[in-house]
Design a protein around this motif. Structure first.
Motif, PDB file in Angstrom:
ATOM      1  N   ALA A 240       0.805  -1.225   0.000  1.00 23.89           N
ATOM      2  CA  ALA A 240       0.000   0.000   0.000  1.00 23.89           C
ATOM      3  C   ALA A 240       0.835   1.271   0.000  1.00 23.89           C
ATOM      4  N   PHE A 241       2.062   1.217   0.562  1.00 26.05           N
ATOM      5  CA  PHE A 241       2.810   2.454   0.765  1.00 26.05           C
ATOM      6  C   PHE A 241       4.103   2.542  -0.039  1.00 26.05           C
ATOM      7  N   ALA A 242       4.441   1.497  -0.784  1.00 25.74           N
ATOM      8  CA  ALA A 242       5.673   1.562  -1.569  1.00 25.74           C
ATOM      9  C   ALA A 242       5.603   2.665  -2.614  1.00 25.74           C
ATOM     10  N   LEU A 243       4.445   2.821  -3.275  1.00 31.01           N
ATOM     11  CA  LEU A 243       4.337   3.830  -4.323  1.00 31.01           C
ATOM     12  C   LEU A 243       4.500   5.244  -3.759  1.00 31.01           C
ATOM     13  N   VAL A 244       3.741   5.561  -2.698  1.00 31.66           N
ATOM     14  CA  VAL A 244       3.843   6.930  -2.155  1.00 31.66           C
ATOM     15  C   VAL A 244       5.205   7.151  -1.503  1.00 31.66           C
ATOM     16  N   LEU A 245       5.822   6.089  -0.984  1.00 26.61           N
ATOM     17  CA  LEU A 245       7.167   6.234  -0.416  1.00 26.61           C
ATOM     18  C   LEU A 245       8.164   6.623  -1.507  1.00 26.61           C
ATOM     19  N   LEU A 246       8.090   5.920  -2.650  1.00 21.64           N
ATOM     20  CA  LEU A 246       9.006   6.230  -3.740  1.00 21.64           C
ATOM     21  C   LEU A 246       8.779   7.646  -4.267  1.00 21.64           C
ATOM     22  N   VAL A 247       7.511   8.071  -4.290  1.00 17.95           N
ATOM     23  CA  VAL A 247       7.207   9.430  -4.750  1.00 17.95           C
ATOM     24  C   VAL A 247       7.684  10.464  -3.742  1.00 17.95           C
ATOM     25  N   ASP A 248       7.383  10.241  -2.452  1.00 16.75           N
ATOM     26  CA  ASP A 248       7.695  11.237  -1.424  1.00 16.75           C
ATOM     27  C   ASP A 248       9.176  11.265  -1.052  1.00 16.75           C
ATOM     28  N   VAL A 249       9.775  10.087  -0.913  1.00 17.54           N
ATOM     29  CA  VAL A 249      11.150   9.999  -0.394  1.00 17.54           C
ATOM     30  C   VAL A 249      12.186  10.021  -1.509  1.00 17.54           C
ATOM     31  N   ARG A 250      11.887   9.307  -2.607  1.00 15.14           N
ATOM     32  CA  ARG A 250      12.881   9.188  -3.670  1.00 15.14           C
ATOM     33  C   ARG A 250      12.613  10.118  -4.847  1.00 15.14           C
ATOM     34  N   GLY A 251      11.435  10.791  -4.850  1.00 12.89           N
ATOM     35  CA  GLY A 251      11.132  11.730  -5.916  1.00 12.89           C
ATOM     36  C   GLY A 251      10.745  11.106  -7.231  1.00 12.89           C
ATOM     37  N   TRP A 252      10.255   9.852  -7.223  1.00 15.20           N
ATOM     38  CA  TRP A 252       9.845   9.179  -8.452  1.00 15.20           C
ATOM     39  C   TRP A 252       8.490   9.715  -8.911  1.00 15.20           C
ATOM     40  N   SER A 253       8.181   9.542 -10.199  1.00 15.13           N
ATOM     41  CA  SER A 253       6.843   9.842 -10.685  1.00 15.13           C
ATOM     42  C   SER A 253       5.918   8.671 -10.336  1.00 15.13           C
ATOM     43  N   PRO A 254       4.613   8.908 -10.176  1.00 14.34           N
ATOM     44  CA  PRO A 254       3.688   7.800  -9.875  1.00 14.34           C
ATOM     45  C   PRO A 254       3.700   6.702 -10.932  1.00 14.34           C
ATOM     46  N   VAL A 255       3.826   7.079 -12.211  1.00  7.69           N
ATOM     47  CA  VAL A 255       3.822   6.074 -13.275  1.00  7.69           C
ATOM     48  C   VAL A 255       5.047   5.175 -13.170  1.00  7.69           C
ATOM     49  N   HIS A 256       6.224   5.766 -12.975  1.00  5.24           N
ATOM     50  CA  HIS A 256       7.442   4.958 -12.863  1.00  5.24           C
ATOM     51  C   HIS A 256       7.434   4.113 -11.593  1.00  5.24           C
TER      52      HIS A 256
END
Length: 414
Positions: A240-256
């Protein structure tokens, strides 16, 4: 070799082809159900930025389909025990498609949207309670671990489909496009089940004589249910939180981020197949389950450390956590159905699914509160602790008892 299904006799290769086709149908139905039940996290960016919801509110919406599941799982399991798998799966998945269609194209409001997700989850619970019975009934004990491992790939496959499809659909067409896709998927699979699925033959004793309650005189089933529910905590924390973690912490785009998670879910699907085959070879479901629970605790703890101190290893550890936390589901489902026997397997799987999905409904909002109040790493640390407790309470019968149970489980096969 011959088998009788619905009064028709099939011989040799026809039985083999037919049972693998039933496995494919059961897996497809479960994949469609999982795509909408567990697909809401992949709408997080749409819900937070275009619908202006907080992370806690998103967590509540994530929990809505699983809340519906919890309310209906046991009843659908009892219905499958009485009326068979085909009717139950087709009716429930069709109902889920209807609820999702209203959510996609009906009046929009977050309260109404959440309520429709609850209704869709309650309808889709039929698949969770009955598709396992459908698969178990067509395979013997020596192949059941592999078959159920393949069937259980439906959870990571469903999550993978959602991770690939939902972010771009939501970005281009909003919630209508994303939820409409899920409605169409569920509707199509419901039609396939109604037309092509066949209930496995049941042993005459199971149909003519009341079967003893497998919960009386033993806590083994309850320990399987409890350990499996605890293992949902790391699975749904990572999922549930891997996507938002990558967006918030690592600066990834949601699609990637969604593409990486889809790869992780694919690895999770592969892990279920390999683990199911492993359990067939060793003749034991529960000992591998305990070993994998301990490995899950270690990997999720490492992921917690990597979120506290972000590094290039953070995405790698998240992928490993998602893949490994998916690996034990098939083992717990198979051992539950084998221990319960053919007359009780629908109800036992209903109880099992209720515990798992009640936990799945609670984890996203609770973890969202913890993460919002602190950071990502305490949530992942708590998930690792849950896996440790699960490893302790997994029951591991003696080799003699395990052999006896496996022998008894053969009576489930058609």
């Amino acid at each position: 070799m011959a088998g009788i299904v619905g009064g028709t006799t099939y011989r040799g290769g026809a039985v083999i082809v037919r049972r693998w086709f039933m496995l494919a149908l059961g897996t497809a139905a479960q994949t469609a159900a999982c795509a909408f039940v567990y697909g809401v996290p992949y709408l997080a960016d749409e819900l937070r930025h275009r619908q202006h919801l907080t992370l806690t509110q998103v967590g509540l919406l994530v929990a809505c389909p699983t809340a519906g599941l919890v309310l209906a799982l046991y009843l659908w399991g009892a219905a499958a025990d009485r009326w068979g798998e085909r009717v139950v799966i087709a009716a429930g998945l069709g109902g889920a498609a209807g609820a999702l269609a209203v959510a996609a194209w009906g009046p929009r409001g977050m309260v109404a949207f959440g309520g429709l997700l609850v209704l869709a989850g309650a309808a889709g619970a039929s698949v969770y309670s009955a598709s396992g019975r459908l698969v178990m009934g067509w395979f013997s004990a020596r192949e059941r671990g592999l078959a159920m491992g393949i069937r259980q790939t439906s959870t990571p496959l469903g999550m993978g489909v959602a991770a690939l499809a939902m972010p771009p659909l939501a970005g281009g067409h909003g919630l209508t496009g994303a939820i409409g896709f899920l409605a169409a998927l569920c509707g199509a699979i419901a039609v396939l089940i109604a037309v092509f699925a066949a209930d496995p033959a049941r042993p005459k004793a199971a149909a003519s004589e009341p079967a003893p309650n497998p919960y009386r005189g033993s806590n083994l089933l309850w320990r399987i249910h409890g350990s499996a529910a605890l293992l949902v905590v790391p699975q749904f924390t990572a999922g549930a939180f891997a996507l938002v973690l990558l967006v918030d912490v690592r600066g990834w785009s949601p699609v990637h981020a969604g593409q990486l998670i889809a790869v992780a879910q694919g690895l999770g699907a592969l892990s279920r197949i390999l683990v199911g085959r492993w359990s067939d070879r060793v003749g034991n479901r529960l000992r591998p389950m305990r070993q994998l629970a301990a490995a899950t605790a270690a990997v999720v703890a490492a992921a917690a450390v990597s979120t506290a101190f972000p590094s290039p290893l953070t995405p790698v550890l998240l992928v490993a956590a998602i893949a490994l936390t998916s690996s034990t589901n098939g083992l717990s489902f198979t051992s539950t159905a084998e221990r319960a026997g053919p007359a009780w397997s629908g109800r036992a799987l209903g109880v099992h699914n209720t515990g798992q999905n009640l936990t799945a409904a609670v984890v996203p909002p609770v973890m969202a509160v913890i993460i919002s109040a602190t950071a990502y790493w305490p949530g992942f640390g708590l998930a690792a602790a849950a896996a440790c407790v699960a490893a302790v309470i997994v029951p591991v019968p003696s080799p003699v008892a395990a052999t006896a149970d496996a022998g008894a489980g053969r009576t489930i096969s058609a």
